[in-house]
Design a protein around this motif. Structure first.
Motif, PDB file in Angstrom:
ATOM      1  N   ILE A  20      31.685 -91.935  18.656  1.00 42.85           N
ATOM      2  CA  ILE A  20      32.377 -93.178  18.329  1.00 42.85           C
ATOM      3  C   ILE A  20      31.864 -94.363  19.144  1.00 42.85           C
ATOM      4  CG2 ILE A  20      34.275 -92.820  19.981  1.00 42.85           C
ATOM      5  CD1 ILE A  20      34.563 -94.247  16.397  1.00 42.85           C
ATOM      6  N   ASN A  21      31.449 -94.134  20.392  1.00 47.34           N
ATOM      7  CA  ASN A  21      30.964 -95.241  21.229  1.00 47.34           C
ATOM      8  C   ASN A  21      29.684 -95.864  20.696  1.00 47.34           C
ATOM      9  OD1 ASN A  21      33.060 -95.244  23.091  1.00 47.34           O
ATOM     10  ND2 ASN A  21      32.090 -93.671  24.368  1.00 47.34           N
ATOM     11  N   LYS A  76      34.265 -88.464  16.613  1.00 43.65           N
ATOM     12  CA  LYS A  76      34.916 -88.645  17.910  1.00 43.65           C
ATOM     13  C   LYS A  76      33.897 -88.519  19.049  1.00 43.65           C
ATOM     14  CE  LYS A  76      39.211 -86.951  15.935  1.00 43.65           C
ATOM     15  NZ  LYS A  76      40.179 -85.833  15.849  1.00 43.65           N
ATOM     16  N   GLN A  77      32.879 -87.682  18.829  1.00 38.27           N
ATOM     17  CA  GLN A  77      31.837 -87.503  19.841  1.00 38.27           C
ATOM     18  C   GLN A  77      30.864 -88.681  19.891  1.00 38.27           C
ATOM     19  OE1 GLN A  77      30.084 -83.797  18.625  1.00 38.27           O
ATOM     20  NE2 GLN A  77      31.910 -82.591  19.112  1.00 38.27           N
ATOM     21  N   GLY A 106      38.193 -88.335   9.895  1.00 39.56           N
ATOM     22  CA  GLY A 106      38.063 -88.279  11.348  1.00 39.56           C
ATOM     23  C   GLY A 106      37.435 -86.998  11.843  1.00 39.56           C
ATOM     24  N   HIS A 107      36.200 -86.732  11.429  1.00 40.30           N
ATOM     25  CA  HIS A 107      35.500 -85.528  11.883  1.00 40.30           C
ATOM     26  C   HIS A 107      35.346 -85.514  13.412  1.00 40.30           C
ATOM     27  CE1 HIS A 107      34.515 -84.137   7.919  1.00 40.30           C
ATOM     28  NE2 HIS A 107      33.727 -85.156   7.626  1.00 40.30           N
ATOM     29  N   SER A 108      35.245 -84.318  13.980  1.00 42.70           N
ATOM     30  CA  SER A 108      34.966 -84.189  15.417  1.00 42.70           C
ATOM     31  C   SER A 108      33.656 -84.874  15.769  1.00 42.70           C
ATOM     32  CB  SER A 108      34.901 -82.705  15.810  1.00 42.70           C
ATOM     33  OG  SER A 108      36.154 -82.083  15.630  1.00 42.70           O
ATOM     34  N   ASP A 156      39.349 -98.560  10.253  1.00 43.92           N
ATOM     35  CA  ASP A 156      39.728 -97.186  10.575  1.00 43.92           C
ATOM     36  C   ASP A 156      40.942 -96.777   9.734  1.00 43.92           C
ATOM     37  OD1 ASP A 156      40.329 -94.752  11.670  1.00 43.92           O
ATOM     38  OD2 ASP A 156      40.783 -95.499  13.677  1.00 43.92           O
ATOM     39  N   VAL A 169      41.747 -93.079  14.276  1.00 48.95           N
ATOM     40  CA  VAL A 169      41.079 -92.225  15.263  1.00 48.95           C
ATOM     41  C   VAL A 169      40.202 -93.020  16.215  1.00 48.95           C
ATOM     42  CG1 VAL A 169      41.092 -90.185  13.778  1.00 48.95           C
ATOM     43  CG2 VAL A 169      39.149 -91.773  13.667  1.00 48.95           C
ATOM     44  N   CYS A 170      39.968 -94.296  15.914  1.00 50.60           N
ATOM     45  CA  CYS A 170      39.075 -95.108  16.739  1.00 50.60           C
ATOM     46  C   CYS A 170      39.830 -95.679  17.943  1.00 50.60           C
ATOM     47  CB  CYS A 170      38.479 -96.235  15.902  1.00 50.60           C
ATOM     48  SG  CYS A 170      37.290 -97.235  16.803  1.00 50.60           S
ATOM     49  N   PRO A 171      39.311 -95.525  19.157  1.00 44.87           N
ATOM     50  CA  PRO A 171      40.025 -95.965  20.371  1.00 44.87           C
ATOM     51  C   PRO A 171      39.805 -97.435  20.720  1.00 44.87           C
ATOM     52  CG  PRO A 171      38.026 -94.846  21.007  1.00 44.87           C
ATOM     53  CD  PRO A 171      38.069 -94.791  19.502  1.00 44.87           C
ATOM     54  N   GLU A 173      39.243 -83.676   7.796  1.00 45.17           N
ATOM     55  CA  GLU A 173      38.293 -83.550   8.890  1.00 45.17           C
ATOM     56  C   GLU A 173      37.786 -82.124   9.070  1.00 45.17           C
ATOM     57  OE1 GLU A 173      42.380 -82.802  10.446  1.00 45.17           O
ATOM     58  OE2 GLU A 173      41.449 -84.346   9.204  1.00 45.17           O
TER      59      GLU A 173
END
Length: 407
Positions: free
Chosen positions: A384-385, A381-382, A376-378, A394, A398-400, A317
């Motif tokens: 993902i939605n 995460k920004q 799982g790059h930042s 995944d 890293v996926c919520p 990442e």
């Protein structure tokens, strides 16, 4: 002491900049003239947090860059050390070439420090003979040492300052002279030892991590067979005070963990059964991910592979380093089976490396139904939605989302 850093890649450039920024007179050397011209023009050659600021400080301190070897008191060799994929032995060509060039211009008593990771005995087998063949007396005309790098892309600047270091040399006097240079910036413990111990120590460090990852990956396969959550199992197991299992993933990349263990396998084939098996397990993971993709496509009636997208090309990442990337290994595996059309996106990679590589995340996500998270790059995460309506595999945990496929 004037220092020449030979090889301005992921290891050599930060090392040269760090030394220059801490008062050492440094000249950085690389045969790649375009790379040298880029640096002379005031631009770094890869992305790394804090690198641009360090570069600015080094320029202000007078660092020089050249495509030709220049006289110095100490030469630090930081060139690639690949392995022969047939024999698994180290390919020392680049290191030997650098040593030969140093001998053409160095003064008597020069110190040559090899930072490149090398297999145990490389200096005895390859470096000493070359020096002696050129009528240099080791210990008088030239001094050899090994100070293996201990940094990783994504956290280079911090680790250069804070990680402990090992210096292997033929004499304590030379080791101490080298240590004085590294002390200029290194706040970690600096251990001095003999050369072969230094060679072995670095390879052992990366091999340990490779075996640990292989254990996690094998657990992932076992858990997949019986529908268990490998991540939950590892989380609970790691609560034991003497257990520290790493996380499974889509494969092992980079130029350390995926390469260094092969040095031992190549040199000690009858004694490295565990190490060899760990390498095979980790190298099998891209194909395992491909199998998971096929299963998920069938489950969701996705018949066209062009509706599948791989998020991430780099080997880890938040870096732009694609060396030994699991994604590239997966794509190579697909090509061997004549499968084409899968889409790829990575916000850290600005140059086109593969077919169907996208530079626009919005376009990428619009054209795929199944997203495979390889890195799982930042950035992910920004955003993902934005993928909540997609089918997601995944591989990095890293996926919520509650409904997501894992390894």
């Amino acid at each position: 002491m004037k220092v020449s850093v030979i090889g301005l890649g992921y290891i050599g450039l930060p090392t040269a900049l760090m030394m220059a920024s801490h008062g050492v007179e440094v000249i950085g050397v690389d045969f790649n003239k375009n790379l040298v011209e880029t640096l002379r023009g005031g631009h770094t050659t890869f992305q790394e947090e804090g690198l641009d600021e360090l570069f600015k400080n080094a320029l202000e301190s007078g660092i020089e860059f050249s495509s030709e070897y220049k006289k110095a008191d100490m030469y630090i060799v930081a060139v690639p050390t690949p392995y022969d994929k047939a024999s698994k032995k180290i390919d020392a060509t680049y290191v030997v070439s650098a040593i030969k060039e140093v001998m053409k211009i160095c003064d008597k008593g020069a110190i040559v420090v090899i930072e490149s990771t090398i297999s145990p005995g490389t200096i005895d087998r390859f470096i000493r003979p070359v020096i002696e063949e050129n009528n240099f007396k080791i210990g008088e005309d030239i001094h050899i040492a090994h100070a293996p790098e201990r940094i990783i892309p994504g956290n280079m600047i911090y680790e250069l300052k804070h990680n402990s270091r090992t210096i292997g040399a033929d004499s304590k006097e030379i080791a101490e002279q080298i240590k004085e240079v590294y002390v200029s910036f290194c706040q970690g413990n600096i251990v001095t030892t003999d050369i072969r111990t230094a060679e072995m120590t670095k390879v052992v460090e990366n091999t340990f991590r490779d075996i640990n990852i292989a254990f996690a990956n094998e657990l992932a396969k076992i858990c997949r067979q019986d529908n268990m959550d490998v991540h939950e199992i590892i989380r609970i197991a790691n609560m034991h005070p003497r257990v520290n299992i790493l996380q499974p993933g889509p494969g092992v990349g980079g130029h350390c963990i995926s390469v260094d263990p092969w040095f031992l396998v190549g040199d000690y084939p009858g004694l490295t059964n565990l190490i060899h098996q760990a390498r095979k397990i980790n190298d099998s993971m891209p194909a395992f991910v491909l199998g998971r993709i096929a299963t998920i496509m069938k489950e969701h009636d996705i018949k066209d592979v062009s509706r599948v997208g791989l998020y991430g090309l780099t080997y880890k990442e938040d870096v732009d380093d694609v060396r030994e990337s699991p994604t590239l290994q997966l794509l190579e595996c697909m090509q061997r089976h004549l499968a084409q059309g899968i889409k790829v996106f990575d916000p850290m990679v600005t140059t086109k490396l593969v077919d169907n590589q996208y530079d626009d995340f919005d376009v990428f996500k619009r054209e795929v139904d199944l997203v495979v998270i390889m890195v799982g790059h930042s950035h992910l995460k920004q955003h993902i939605n934005e993928l909540k309506d997609k089918v997601i595999l995944d591989t990095r945990c890293v996926c919520p989302f509650e409904k997501v496929y894992r390894l």
